[in-house]
Write an enzyme that holds these catalytic residues in place. Sequence first.
Site, PDB file in Angstrom:
ATOM      1  CG  ASP A  13      -2.097  -1.400   1.444  1.00 18.54           C
ATOM      2  OD1 ASP A  13      -2.261  -1.949  -0.066  1.00 18.54           O
ATOM      3  OD2 ASP A  13      -2.197  -1.605   2.205  1.00 18.54           O
ATOM      4  CE  LYS A  16       1.978  -2.652  -4.509  1.00 20.74           C
ATOM      5  NZ  LYS A  16       1.572  -1.817  -2.764  1.00 20.74           N
ATOM      6  N   GLY A  40      -4.215  -4.032  -3.952  1.00 26.63           N
ATOM      7  CA  GLY A  40      -5.599  -3.359  -3.812  1.00 26.63           C
ATOM      8  C   GLY A  40      -4.819  -2.019  -3.981  1.00 26.63           C
ATOM      9  CG  HIS A  41      -2.060  -2.167  -6.856  1.00 31.37           C
ATOM     10  ND1 HIS A  41      -1.141  -2.800  -7.792  1.00 31.37           N
ATOM     11  CD2 HIS A  41      -2.022  -2.545  -5.447  1.00 31.37           C
ATOM     12  CE1 HIS A  41      -0.614  -3.739  -7.203  1.00 31.37           C
ATOM     13  NE2 HIS A  41      -1.121  -3.175  -6.046  1.00 31.37           N
ATOM     14  CD  GLN A 226       0.286  -9.241  -2.298  1.00 31.90           C
ATOM     15  OE1 GLN A 226       1.577  -9.467  -3.072  1.00 31.90           O
ATOM     16  NE2 GLN A 226      -0.656  -8.900  -3.032  1.00 31.90           N
ATOM     17  NE  ARG A 305      -7.298  -6.624   6.737  1.00 34.00           N
ATOM     18  CZ  ARG A 305      -6.595  -7.784   6.613  1.00 34.00           C
ATOM     19  NH1 ARG A 305      -6.005  -8.476   7.279  1.00 34.00           N
ATOM     20  NH2 ARG A 305      -6.258  -7.747   5.549  1.00 34.00           N
ATOM     21  N   GLY A 417      -0.244  13.832  -3.511  1.00 30.60           N
ATOM     22  CA  GLY A 417      -1.800  13.820  -3.645  1.00 30.60           C
ATOM     23  C   GLY A 417      -1.709  12.195  -4.272  1.00 30.60           C
TER      24      GLY A 417
END
Length: 432
Positions: A13, A16, A40-41, A226, A305, A417
């Site tokens: 996270d 990437k 999750g990108h 990851q 999460r 940003g």
Amino acid sequence: MATVVVIGTQWGDEGKGKIVDLLTEYADLIVRFQGGNNAGHTLVVDGEKFIFHLIPSGILYEDKRCAIGNGVVLDPAVLMEELKELEDKGRKITPERLMISENTHLIMPYHKALDHAREAAKSEGKKIGTTGRGIGPCYEDKIVRNGIKVTDLLDSALFREKLENNVAEKNFLLTKMLNAEPVDAGRIYDEYMGYAEVLAPFAGNVSVLIDETRQKGGDVLFEGAQGTQLDIDHGTYPFVTSSNTVAGGACCGAGIGPSQIDCVIGICKAYTTRVGSGPFPTELFDDTGDLIQRKGAEFGATTGRRRRCGWLDGVVLKDAVRLNGLNGLAITKLDVMSDIDPLGICESYQVEGENFTSMPTNIRKVEKAKPVYRQVKGWAGDITGARSMDDLPREARDYVHSIEAQAGTPAYVVSVGPDREQTILLKNPFEG
Ligand code: GDP
Ligand code: IMO
Ligand code: MG
């Protein structure tokens, strides 16, 4: 012509997705090489947000080709969803835009069932906090040589045979060992035959596609998932994912040789986060940790999460430089550190009187690691409008230089940003 690998330097996270989207402008082919929909990108383009779990983050550029390499584990249901979401947004993806390696292993319903049941069976403190997407069990089958690949799915008789053998074994595990419900081979067969039809035109030889692209003088961008500390070999084992997340994984996971990689960029968040369990030496349990979590909107893009937050960890960063052979950094989320003063950068760990400048291999030692910090002066005010280093306050520039000095590696990109535009590009990795 260049081949560039982008990987995460921390526990995932790092941003990437944003950086891959940004660099796609200079590439012809964008390739995922490991992990699955545990990733999750997130990309934000002109205020519109996209989250990709499986499809490479280069997909938004209509003139670029994307590929999913053999090292990925692919849940066909998730692929169908992502293709549909893109189609609903007016971006239908044809096989000319996306190739999936015939050697990619498939995540099966029993992998997800095993992932959940194994986690449920573990006591508190032992749970890995997986994403529950069946990643570990799928890689496990691959290594033990029971896996089912895309190419197997396209041969219905072979698929049925492999499926039935697997289901017999998995149902034994699920019902006799893990107190969970069995799966139904017939139902899985019917479901997956539906996927086979959609998948067939996308299946191909990704290694050949990469080679042809390079032969024609094209630029190739590899998108890691990851992060380095989640690597199965080099991360904080067993609190890791089940693939090689380091840059070397691009070679095995896509089918190219190490001599063909020209540049490796490590994405480094200006602080550290971790989602799921496992040791995290610079984690902050105080108001500053909460503040970073809120300002950075640190919630998992896959599971929702809350991400644990802490200061930048220079030990982790140095590990990443060494393990990935980093040529440069992309420092992300610098804007989140505005109005926090002072800032901490961990330079080493103390573990029972011993000093560590690389991650200890013994997990008990990592759990006991006490970070040794250098304090760095913070800055005040919004920096999201900065488009060059000169637009940043002096202290923000100094913070960037402190990270470069800690890594011994220059920043190629500084991100201020989430939007594609909110970026300072210092050096283009495709330009040597
Ligand atoms: P990935 O898994 O490495 O692609 O990262 P994620 O997408 O899971 O998480 C990174 C989050 O930070 C996403 O919500 C991005 O939109 C966001 N992001 C990326 N770069 C920046 C940045 O420079 N500043 C801010 N504020 N957010 C960013
Ligand atoms: P991206 O690509 C952050 C973590 C999980 C868990 C551990 C093992 O978005 O950076 P798994 O489901 O892979 O068996 O879970 O790894 N994890 C991630 N954490 N970002 C990710 O991906 C992750 N993918 C897996 O939270 O701790
Ligand atoms: Mg993510």
